[in-house]
Write an enzyme that holds these catalytic residues in place. Structure first.
Site, PDB file in Angstrom:
ATOM      1  N   ASP A 172      -1.185  94.851  87.117  1.00 38.79           N
ATOM      2  CA  ASP A 172      -2.540  95.302  87.449  1.00 38.79           C
ATOM      3  C   ASP A 172      -3.575  94.644  86.534  1.00 38.79           C
ATOM      4  O   ASP A 172      -3.282  94.319  85.380  1.00 38.79           O
ATOM      5  CB  ASP A 172      -2.604  96.831  87.312  1.00 38.79           C
ATOM      6  CG  ASP A 172      -3.840  97.412  87.977  1.00 38.79           C
ATOM      7  OD1 ASP A 172      -4.391  96.763  88.898  1.00 38.79           O
ATOM      8  OD2 ASP A 172      -4.263  98.508  87.572  1.00 38.79           O
TER       9      ASP A 172
ATOM     10  N   HIS B 138      -6.242  86.927  91.157  1.00 37.41           N
ATOM     11  CA  HIS B 138      -4.905  87.010  91.760  1.00 37.41           C
ATOM     12  C   HIS B 138      -4.159  85.683  91.576  1.00 37.41           C
ATOM     13  O   HIS B 138      -2.958  85.662  91.311  1.00 37.41           O
ATOM     14  CB  HIS B 138      -5.014  87.359  93.244  1.00 37.41           C
ATOM     15  CG  HIS B 138      -5.588  88.725  93.499  1.00 37.41           C
ATOM     16  ND1 HIS B 138      -5.165  89.855  92.832  1.00 37.41           N
ATOM     17  CD2 HIS B 138      -6.577  89.151  94.341  1.00 37.41           C
ATOM     18  CE1 HIS B 138      -5.856  90.906  93.252  1.00 37.41           C
ATOM     19  NE2 HIS B 138      -6.717  90.497  94.166  1.00 37.41           N
TER      20      HIS B 138
ATOM     21  N   LEU C 251      18.883  85.765  87.321  1.00 37.91           N
ATOM     22  CA  LEU C 251      17.871  86.833  87.300  1.00 37.91           C
ATOM     23  C   LEU C 251      17.539  87.187  88.747  1.00 37.91           C
ATOM     24  O   LEU C 251      17.289  86.296  89.559  1.00 37.91           O
ATOM     25  CB  LEU C 251      16.590  86.356  86.605  1.00 37.91           C
ATOM     26  CG  LEU C 251      15.391  87.294  86.739  1.00 37.91           C
ATOM     27  CD1 LEU C 251      15.479  88.435  85.735  1.00 37.91           C
ATOM     28  CD2 LEU C 251      14.066  86.560  86.522  1.00 37.91           C
TER      29      LEU C 251
HETATM   30  C1  IPE Z   1      -1.049  98.935  91.913  1.00 35.35           C
HETATM   31  O1  IPE Z   1      -2.319  98.560  91.491  1.00 35.35           O
HETATM   32  C2  IPE Z   1      -0.540  97.980  92.948  1.00 35.35           C
HETATM   33  C3  IPE Z   1      -0.213  96.640  92.489  1.00 35.35           C
HETATM   34  C4  IPE Z   1      -0.306  96.194  91.267  1.00 35.35           C
HETATM   35  C5  IPE Z   1       0.273  95.755  93.510  1.00 35.35           C
HETATM   36  P1  IPE Z   1      -3.626  99.160  92.152  1.00 35.35           P
HETATM   37  O2  IPE Z   1      -4.784  98.490  91.503  1.00 35.35           O
HETATM   38  O3  IPE Z   1      -3.561  99.062  93.641  1.00 35.35           O
HETATM   39  O4  IPE Z   1      -3.537 100.693  91.759  1.00 35.35           O
HETATM   40  P2  IPE Z   1      -4.686 101.795  91.669  1.00 35.35           P
HETATM   41  O5  IPE Z   1      -5.479 101.730  92.939  1.00 35.35           O
HETATM   42  O6  IPE Z   1      -5.540 101.453  90.489  1.00 35.35           O
HETATM   43  O7  IPE Z   1      -3.956 103.083  91.468  1.00 35.35           O
HETATM   44  C1  IPE Z   2      -3.456  94.015  90.844  1.00 33.06           C
HETATM   45  O1  IPE Z   2      -4.705  93.689  90.357  1.00 33.06           O
HETATM   46  C2  IPE Z   2      -3.038  93.119  91.983  1.00 33.06           C
HETATM   47  C3  IPE Z   2      -2.950  93.801  93.287  1.00 33.06           C
HETATM   48  C4  IPE Z   2      -3.150  95.059  93.492  1.00 33.06           C
HETATM   49  C5  IPE Z   2      -2.610  92.964  94.402  1.00 33.06           C
HETATM   50  P1  IPE Z   2      -6.010  94.408  90.932  1.00 33.06           P
HETATM   51  O2  IPE Z   2      -6.529  93.602  92.074  1.00 33.06           O
HETATM   52  O3  IPE Z   2      -5.736  95.824  91.248  1.00 33.06           O
HETATM   53  O4  IPE Z   2      -6.976  94.279  89.708  1.00 33.06           O
HETATM   54  P2  IPE Z   2      -8.010  95.368  89.208  1.00 33.06           P
HETATM   55  O5  IPE Z   2      -7.244  96.636  88.965  1.00 33.06           O
HETATM   56  O6  IPE Z   2      -9.041  95.530  90.266  1.00 33.06           O
HETATM   57  O7  IPE Z   2      -8.567  94.782  87.946  1.00 33.06           O
HETATM   58 MG    MG Z   3      -5.845  97.519  90.170  1.00 35.15          MG
END
Ligand code: IPE
Ligand code: IPE
Ligand code: MG
Length: 258
Positions: free
Chosen positions: A20, A37, A131
């Site tokens: 995240d 991303h 892995l």
């Molecule tokens: C969790 O992150 C999902 C992934 C990393 C793929 P999110 O950014 O979607 O989670 P929330 O919305 O903060 O809980």
């Molecule tokens: C996690 O990073 C990746 C996915 C959920 C695909 P985020 O896109 O949730 O990044 P933040 O949380 O907005 O910084």
């Molecule tokens: Mg996020």
């Protein structure tokens, strides 16, 4: 192929990561979220290598949740395209490095192109064993529990035979031991529906580090925290052994009756 270090007790067999913070990483740089991303994919490639080098057998990463469809259409389609680009760019090297790719998630509802790319990556690396990299894609912990129940019922498991072991056999990652270490980057302290069943006794490590900044050093920091934890699984643990607790105290003060 690099030599995998021998496995030691203090090294987790299975590490799960909620990757995240990509969006915030990009925002800090006044860049579109999509570039966050993209940087996240580069981080993942390095962490896969570092994990294999440290003797971790299973690495499971949350790439797209069953709730991420709520994001703007542009971001969702950008993530789907990025997955295709990432696979075509990195698959050959991952295969050569002994990485087996497996997918956990509901592929019925992703586009045929994405589904085929994911299934092709699984098929191309099926012979690898150094892995196992599980990419959780359109994955949700609740989805996993429900689909495991459905598959168990479809396989003819009777209600009174549907115990924890039977359900585990039908979970999306029945081939892997439960995660020992669950890492979440990006500073949020929640599970966000990742591996709810499998993480019952995982050690949780939350770090402020945004996923694109996560590297081998950050992994080592998490592994060091893990190595300090005492896993008790409901038992008393090493510091409680031999004290006897309440039962011992009661029998010691009694007149010799058991
Ligand atoms: C969790 O992150 C999902 C992934 C990393 C793929 P999110 O950014 O979607 O989670 P929330 O919305 O903060 O809980
Ligand atoms: C996690 O990073 C990746 C996915 C959920 C695909 P985020 O896109 O949730 O990044 P933040 O949380 O907005 O910084
Ligand atoms: Mg996020």
């Amino acid at each position: 192929m690099a030599v995998t270090s021998p496995h030691s007790e203090s090294v987790p067999r299975h590490v799960a990561i909620v990757m995240d913070g990509n969006g915030r990483w990009a925002r800090k740089r006044f860049m579109p979220r999509g570039l966050g991303h993209k940087a996240g994919v580069d981080a993942l490639v390095k962490v896969v290598q570092a994990s294999a080098d440290r003797g971790i057998g299973y690495l499971t990463v949350f790439a797209f949740s069953s709730e991420n469809w709520k994001r703007p259409e542009e971001e969702v389609s950008g993530l789907m395209s990025l997955l295709l680009v990432a696979l075509s760019k990195h698959l050959t090297k991952l295969k050569a490095d002994g990485v087996r790719i497996r997918i956990a998630g509901d592929l019925a509802n992703v586009s045929e192109k994405v589904r085929n790319a994911l299934l092709d990556a699984e098929a191309a690396t099926v012979g690898n064993a150094r892995l196992t990299l599980t990419v959780a894609f359109n994955y949700g912990g609740r989805w996993d529990i429900v689909q495991a129940c459905q598959r168990a019922i479809a396989a003819g498991v009777a209600a009174d035979k549907l115990d924890e072991a039977a359900l585990s056999r039908h979970m999306a990652m029945s081939y892997a031991p439960d995660p020992d270490l669950f890492i979440r980057t990006g500073g949020e302290v929640r599970l966000s529906n990742f591996l709810l069943w499998q993480s019952a006794y995982a050690e949780l490590v939350f770090t402020e580090c945004l996923w694109p900044d996560f590297d081998a050093d950050e992994l080592d920091r998490a592994l060091a925290v893990y190595a300090q934890r005492e896993r008790r699984f409901g038992d008393v643990g090493s510091s409680g052994q031999g004290e006897g607790g309440i039962g011992h105290a009661l029998s010691a003060s009694s007149s010799g009756n058991p």
